[in-house]
Scaffold this motif. Structure first.
Motif, mmCIF file in Angstrom:
data_model
loop_
_atom_site.group_PDB
_atom_site.id
_atom_site.type_symbol
_atom_site.label_atom_id
_atom_site.label_comp_id
_atom_site.label_asym_id
_atom_site.label_seq_id
_atom_site.Cartn_x
_atom_site.Cartn_y
_atom_site.Cartn_z
ATOM 1 N N VAL A 200 41.376 41.001 49.393
ATOM 2 C CA VAL A 200 40.847 40.657 48.077
ATOM 3 C C VAL A 200 39.825 39.524 48.157
ATOM 4 O O VAL A 200 38.721 39.622 47.623
ATOM 5 N N ARG A 201 40.199 38.458 48.852
ATOM 6 C CA ARG A 201 39.331 37.289 48.897
ATOM 7 C C ARG A 201 38.001 37.606 49.573
ATOM 8 O O ARG A 201 36.926 37.205 49.104
ATOM 9 N N GLU A 202 38.042 38.386 50.657
ATOM 10 C CA GLU A 202 36.791 38.730 51.337
ATOM 11 C C GLU A 202 35.866 39.535 50.423
ATOM 12 O O GLU A 202 34.664 39.352 50.421
ATOM 13 N N ARG A 203 36.491 40.424 49.632
ATOM 14 C CA ARG A 203 35.663 41.237 48.743
ATOM 15 C C ARG A 203 35.043 40.382 47.635
ATOM 16 O O ARG A 203 33.921 40.629 47.212
ATOM 17 N N ILE A 204 35.807 39.378 47.180
ATOM 18 C CA ILE A 204 35.233 38.481 46.164
ATOM 19 C C ILE A 204 34.007 37.794 46.756
ATOM 20 O O ILE A 204 32.963 37.700 46.135
ATOM 21 N N ARG A 205 34.133 37.354 48.023
ATOM 22 C CA ARG A 205 32.998 36.693 48.680
ATOM 23 C C ARG A 205 31.827 37.652 48.886
ATOM 24 O O ARG A 205 30.679 37.253 48.870
ATOM 25 N N GLU A 206 32.166 38.926 49.088
ATOM 26 C CA GLU A 206 31.107 39.924 49.280
ATOM 27 C C GLU A 206 30.379 40.223 47.977
ATOM 28 O O GLU A 206 29.328 40.855 47.981
ATOM 29 N N GLY A 207 30.989 39.832 46.844
ATOM 30 C CA GLY A 207 30.298 40.021 45.577
ATOM 31 C C GLY A 207 30.949 40.968 44.588
ATOM 32 O O GLY A 207 30.258 41.635 43.816
ATOM 33 N N ILE A 208 32.291 41.046 44.633
ATOM 34 C CA ILE A 208 32.981 41.827 43.611
ATOM 35 C C ILE A 208 33.704 40.876 42.680
ATOM 36 O O ILE A 208 34.469 40.027 43.130
ATOM 37 N N ALA A 209 33.434 41.000 41.385
ATOM 38 C CA ALA A 209 34.203 40.238 40.406
ATOM 39 C C ALA A 209 35.011 41.224 39.591
ATOM 40 O O ALA A 209 34.630 42.383 39.452
ATOM 41 N N HIS A 210 36.125 40.759 39.048
ATOM 42 C CA HIS A 210 37.081 41.674 38.455
ATOM 43 C C HIS A 210 37.675 41.057 37.191
ATOM 44 O O HIS A 210 38.303 40.016 37.257
ATOM 45 N N ILE A 211 37.397 41.678 36.061
ATOM 46 C CA ILE A 211 38.062 41.284 34.822
ATOM 47 C C ILE A 211 39.283 42.183 34.708
ATOM 48 O O ILE A 211 39.148 43.379 34.466
ATOM 49 N N PRO A 212 40.473 41.650 34.925
ATOM 50 C CA PRO A 212 41.641 42.515 35.069
ATOM 51 C C PRO A 212 42.148 43.037 33.727
ATOM 52 O O PRO A 212 41.859 42.467 32.670
ATOM 53 N N PHE B 251 53.852 29.995 40.086
ATOM 54 C CA PHE B 251 53.723 30.253 38.664
ATOM 55 C C PHE B 251 53.541 31.742 38.388
ATOM 56 O O PHE B 251 54.094 32.285 37.448
ATOM 57 N N ASN B 252 52.702 32.379 39.152
ATOM 58 C CA ASN B 252 52.339 33.761 38.841
ATOM 59 C C ASN B 252 51.858 34.476 40.094
ATOM 60 O O ASN B 252 50.692 34.431 40.459
ATOM 61 N N ARG B 253 52.795 35.127 40.735
ATOM 62 C CA ARG B 253 52.528 35.839 41.977
ATOM 63 C C ARG B 253 51.415 36.872 41.829
ATOM 64 O O ARG B 253 50.540 37.001 42.681
ATOM 65 N N SER B 254 51.452 37.605 40.729
ATOM 66 C CA SER B 254 50.454 38.658 40.519
ATOM 67 C C SER B 254 49.056 38.072 40.411
ATOM 68 O O SER B 254 48.102 38.609 40.970
ATOM 69 N N ALA B 255 48.946 36.962 39.666
ATOM 70 C CA ALA B 255 47.626 36.349 39.518
ATOM 71 C C ALA B 255 47.145 35.816 40.862
ATOM 72 O O ALA B 255 45.960 35.879 41.179
ATOM 73 N N ALA B 256 48.078 35.284 41.660
ATOM 74 C CA ALA B 256 47.694 34.786 42.973
ATOM 75 C C ALA B 256 47.168 35.928 43.840
ATOM 76 O O ALA B 256 46.153 35.787 44.526
ATOM 77 N N GLU B 257 47.843 37.060 43.778
ATOM 78 C CA GLU B 257 47.378 38.231 44.526
ATOM 79 C C GLU B 257 45.995 38.658 44.047
ATOM 80 O O GLU B 257 45.102 38.960 44.832
ATOM 81 N N TYR B 258 45.828 38.670 42.742
ATOM 82 C CA TYR B 258 44.545 39.045 42.147
ATOM 83 C C TYR B 258 43.417 38.150 42.654
ATOM 84 O O TYR B 258 42.314 38.595 42.905
ATOM 85 N N ALA B 259 43.736 36.852 42.815
ATOM 86 C CA ALA B 259 42.706 35.908 43.238
ATOM 87 C C ALA B 259 42.527 35.895 44.757
ATOM 88 O O ALA B 259 41.719 35.148 45.274
ATOM 89 N N GLY B 260 43.302 36.725 45.461
ATOM 90 C CA GLY B 260 43.133 36.814 46.903
ATOM 91 C C GLY B 260 43.859 35.735 47.676
ATOM 92 O O GLY B 260 43.544 35.469 48.828
ATOM 93 N N ILE B 261 44.827 35.080 47.031
ATOM 94 C CA ILE B 261 45.647 34.102 47.744
ATOM 95 C C ILE B 261 46.686 34.876 48.561
ATOM 96 O O ILE B 261 47.279 35.831 48.073
ATOM 97 N N LYS B 262 46.887 34.449 49.809
ATOM 98 C CA LYS B 262 47.822 35.177 50.657
ATOM 99 C C LYS B 262 49.247 34.776 50.280
ATOM 100 O O LYS B 262 49.771 33.751 50.715
ATOM 101 N N VAL B 263 49.853 35.613 49.452
ATOM 102 C CA VAL B 263 51.139 35.277 48.844
ATOM 103 C C VAL B 263 52.241 35.142 49.894
ATOM 104 O O VAL B 263 53.009 34.186 49.879
#
Lengths: 508, 377
Positions: free
Chosen positions: A327-339, B237-249
């Motif tokens: 996920v993080r690498e893709r954000i850096r590559e330029g993907i943004a996501h409104i969930p 606080f929020n595992r899902s949000a952490a995953e969404y943000a690319g944090i290695k849970v």
């Protein structure tokens, strides 16, 4: 004409706000009465009072002319008030009959549940109102539209006279909405009365007799629907003129930004949620993904953003293979996501607004240096977003995300993602549950992104939103791509038909 | 016109952060309940409390004793609080502390005549930290890789540690005269320092106190000022949000469990090579500091500063109860009961908050009514 329900001068306060301020509303026998208002206008509070979930501080309720106190939902049931909640209250591995009689089981010898006679009665009710529900089917095996009818049957089984529908169309396909409207007319013909909570003006126009508009906890007025225009009702609701059409120039698509080929993705239930799926999104265009909920949209979004691994197929961003990236690498590559779910994914609700604004960028300069957070920089950045995206919060960027209204939370997320300056913006249900004003604003921002040369992938269950905003529309059904049409060459009927799984050109 | 009044209807010059208010009320209610217990057994609660607190702070010896008792509680409390802030429930502080203690005792007995004191102490302290960390790492990995609930895993590991210590001490470090304990470590390997002991003569105070305070500052900094703390709290606080943000849970889960274990491991060193100088193995229970750490974290609202105050408060009751008993004959269990009651009230903080809110609201509406009346006249 007789009034089935009359609520007079209702006042309800919650800490800090007055949810209902001197609200009066009457439901005549045999009418569909729409309750219209933005989020937080007090519609749900008012109906929760009528259904016995809240007690008002002031005011009186009359049912069939008699003053009553509705202390809990059981009392409401006794008085003939039924409610179909926005999120259905059904037990999934129970049959239709079991769900309907739950809490109202008729018994033989005092303890044996008499399912047979209940089932017969439900079948009879279903036929009388043309609901077409099989009493012996399990809930998990029937469609969402059918589940809603089970909820309706539940009210009828309890002999409800006044039926409350809370945003009933938000989970339905256009065809199902059409069916629901028919059912509502049947109910009226059989002598029931309906309160319809909604923010969709078109539905009000189609089905309602009268409409009461709420704004900030007060009644703005009750109007006769036939003699009032949609624009007028919208103005009453928002307090100013609103434009429905998204103002946009024709798209100028550029290079391919996102290229998906032959994608197969397992869903959370370990079955193929997306099968052999291919899609291209170009710079400077908005591609809308239409479909009934649960037909592969989540799998598509999660595969593109890296939250779900794929079985086979490739995902390319500007030609680079990102299929295996996190996920993080893709954000850096330029993907943004409104969930899709702003509370589950979009925000850490117990973090402040400023902490939320760096959710993906906290480990980068200038927000941190050698692992230490730089709070002045974070605050500066967050204040910029809050300013630019008109996020209103009690204590500014120091407010807990939890304390913001839904619209402001969403604006904050949209702001954060746009500020990432992405090549591809994946927007999923970007306006879900928002009021007209906020929707207008967010749509404008998405079109701005397109015009500045970003690729936008829009996934929405609101067909209007897809039709209004997209340059190109693709339709998914059962995890497969069913259609790919230009937005200006199609209409609601065609897309709606494809959503049910029928390809363009095939006959229904 | 509506005049502005603040919710309490008056201006306030200073305020206690709201999160601590509940804890203070819990303490107050616990003490009141304790007074009733004393009354119930026919004793004067004022006399009882006088000697209970006197026993905690009456002279340098007892102050030193209070601080010495608080030292491992600060660390186990921090351990639980840190894990909790990152969304994990560490019931395993006792086991981690035991492993830290066994390692510390083992290192001390092995190297006490080989290394100079400074290096020796560093080895002992670091060894206990590593041992506690590794012990908790097991639970972290189980959770991250196989989704084994950390509560279950840490409880199991507590008893594995318990028997490991029994076996380890008996097999390798047994005191030849007294088979149910380890050999005593030499003064050179102890965290007790002559200058500190002479400040608080007669107490078990030791350098562990400073280690615990350093750990406290480090944990506070990590939680509030670093990207690591930001990540770990987001996961909590929020595992899902952490995953969404690319944090290695999963990495976060393992890391934060390990850090919690390191703190508890250090508690083991401060207790067995500081407060005490050998390890007893004739016991059938886990060290009480493990579960008390949960209470300390709860009462301290999982914040480092709160943990410090809560640990010292508990330490004071623990060290004062002996004096109370000696002077008044009130059984020491009363002090334990007070601690238990305080914990109950702290756990019922939500309830307390509601009562307080209702009370504030009533005052506010009264104040509002009063001002309205005043305006009309």
């Amino acid at each position: 004409m007789e009034n089935i329900v009359e609520m007079r001068n209702i006042r309800k306060e919650f800490p800090g706000i007055v949810a209902n301020d001197n609200v009066s509303i009457e439901l005549r026998k045999g009418e569909v009465h729409a309750l219209l208002g933005e989020n937080g206008a007090g519609k749900s509070t008012l109906m929760s009072i009528l259904f016995g979930l809240y007690q008002p501080e002031q005011g009186e309720i009359f049912i069939r002319g008699k003053k009553v106190r509705i202390t809990d939902p059981n009392v409401a049931n006794e008085l003939g008030i039924g409610m179909v909640h926005q999120h259905f209250k059904l037990v999934h591995n129970f049959t239709v009959t079991q769900n309907i009689i739950l809490g109202r089981e008729s018994k033989r010898f005092g303890f044996v549940v008499d399912e047979k006679s209940a089932s017969r009665r439900i079948r009879a009710l279903s036929e009388r109102y043309a609901l077409n529900v099989n009493p012996d089917a399990k809930i998990e095996d029937i469609s969402v539209g059918m589940q809603q009818r089970v909820e309706i049957l539940k009210m009828l089984y309890r002999d409800a006279e006044a039926l409350i529908f809370d945003e009933p169309t938000s989970v339905l396909t256009p065809q199902e909405i059409h069916e629901l409207m028919k059912i509502m007319r049947n109910l009226i013909d059989e002598g029931k009365s309906i309160i319809l909570i909604t923010h969709k003006l078109r539905e009000i126009k189609e089905i309602a007799d009268r409409c009461t508009v709420l704004r900030r906890g007060r009644v703005i007025g009750t109007v006769d629907v036939a003699s009032t225009t949609e624009a007028r009702m919208a103005e009453m609701m928002v307090g100013r003129e609103v434009s429905f059409k998204v103002d946009k120039k024709p798209a100028v698509p550029g290079d391919v930004v996102l290229k998906i080929e032959g994608l197969n993705v397992l869903s959370a239930r370990k079955v193929l949620g997306l099968t052999d799926f291919s899609l291209e999104v170009r710079a400077g265009e908005i591609v809308g993904v239409a479909g009934v909920d649960g037909n592969g949209q989540s799998e598509l979004v999660e595969a593109v953003t890296g939250m779900r691994s794929v079985e086979s197929g490739t995902i390319r961003l500007r030609g680079r293979d990102i299929t295996k990236q996190g996920v993080r690498e893709r954000i850096r590559e330029g993907i943004a996501h409104i969930p899709e779910d702003r509370h589950k994914h979009g925000l850490v609700l117990d973090y402040t607004v400023q902490e939320n604004m760096i959710l993906e960028t906290y480990d980068q300069k200038p927000f941190s240096n050698h692992g230490l957070l730089d709070f002045p920089e974070i605050r500066k950045y967050a204040e910029c977003i809050v300013e630019a995206f008109d996020v209103r919060a009690g204590e500014g960027v120091d407010s807990l995300a939890r304390s913001l209204s839904g619209g402001n939370q969403q604006k904050a997320i949209v702001g954060r993602e746009i500020e990432l300056d992405p090549d591809l913006l994946v927007a999923v249900q970007p306006t879900r549950g928002l009021d007209v004003g906020a929707i207008e604003y967010i749509h404008k921002r998405l079109v701005e992104q397109r015009d500045s040369g970003k690729a936008v992938l829009l996934v929405s269950l609101e067909l209007d939103e897809i039709l209004n905003l997209s340059d190109r529309i693709v339709v998914v059904s059962h995890g497969a791509l069913i259609g790919d049409v230009q937005a200006d060459e199609t209409d609601e009927n065609e897309v709606g038909l494809m959503m049910t799984g029928i390809r363009k050109g095939e006959s229904a | 016109m509506t005049p502005k009044v603040d919710p309490a209807g008056r201006t306030r010059r200073w305020t206690i952060p709201k999160k601590y208010v509940n804890s203070l009320f819990a303490v107050l209610l616990g003490l009141i309940a304790g007074a009733f217990f004393m009354l119930a057994i026919g004793r004067n609660p004022f006399v009882g409390y006088f000697y209970l607190f006197k026993g905690g702070v009456m002279n340098l010896k007892y102050i030193g004793q209070t601080l010495a008792t608080s030292t491992p509680l600060i660390l186990t409390g921090l351990s639980v609080a840190f894990a909790f802030r990152t969304g994990l429930f560490n019931i395993g502080a006792a086991g981690q502390m035991l492993m830290g203690g066994l390692t510390a005792i083992g290192l001390a007995l092995t190297f006490e005549h080989m290394l100079p004191r400074g290096i020796l102490l560093a080895v002992i302290v670091l060894g206990s930290i590593v041992a506690g960390g590794l012990w908790a790492l097991i639970a972290g990995v189980l959770k991250a890789r196989f989704n084994v609930n950390e509560v279950v895993a840490t409880i199991m590991l507590n008893w594995i540690a318990f028997w490991t210590v029994k076996y380890g001490v008996y097999a390798f470090f047994r005191d030849p005269q007294q088979e149910t304990q380890s050999k005593a470590i030499d003064a050179v390997a102890s965290l007790k320092a002559p200058w500190l002991t002479s400040l608080f003569p007669g107490s078990y105070i030791n350098l562990g106190l400073f280690l615990s305070l350093i750990a406290l500052v480090i944990i506070a900094l990590v939680l509030d000022k670093t990207t690591l703390g930001y990540e770990l709290k987001a996961v909590g606080f929020n595992r899902s949000a952490a995953e969404y943000a690319g944090i290695k849970v999963n990495r976060g889960v393992i890391l934060s469990m390990t850090i919690a274990g390191m703190l508890a491991g250090l508690a083991g060193a401060t207790y067995w090579t500081g407060y005490s100088s050998n390890m007893q193995i004739d016991t059938s229970s886990l060290p009480s500091q493990g579960l008390d750490g949960i209470a300390v974290a709860l009462l301290g609202t999982n914040s480092p500063v709160g943990v410090l105050f809560a640990a010292v408060f508990f330490g004071m009751l623990q060290s004062g109860k002996g004096f109370m008993t000696a002077v008044t004959g009130i059984p020491p269990e009363i002090a334990d009961t007070i601690i238990a009651t305080v914990i109950y009230f702290a756990a019922a903080a939500v309830l307390i908050e509601r009562v307080l809110d209702a009370w504030r609201k009533r005052r506010a509406s009264k104040a509002l009514a009063a001002t309205k009346k005043g305006g009309e006249e």
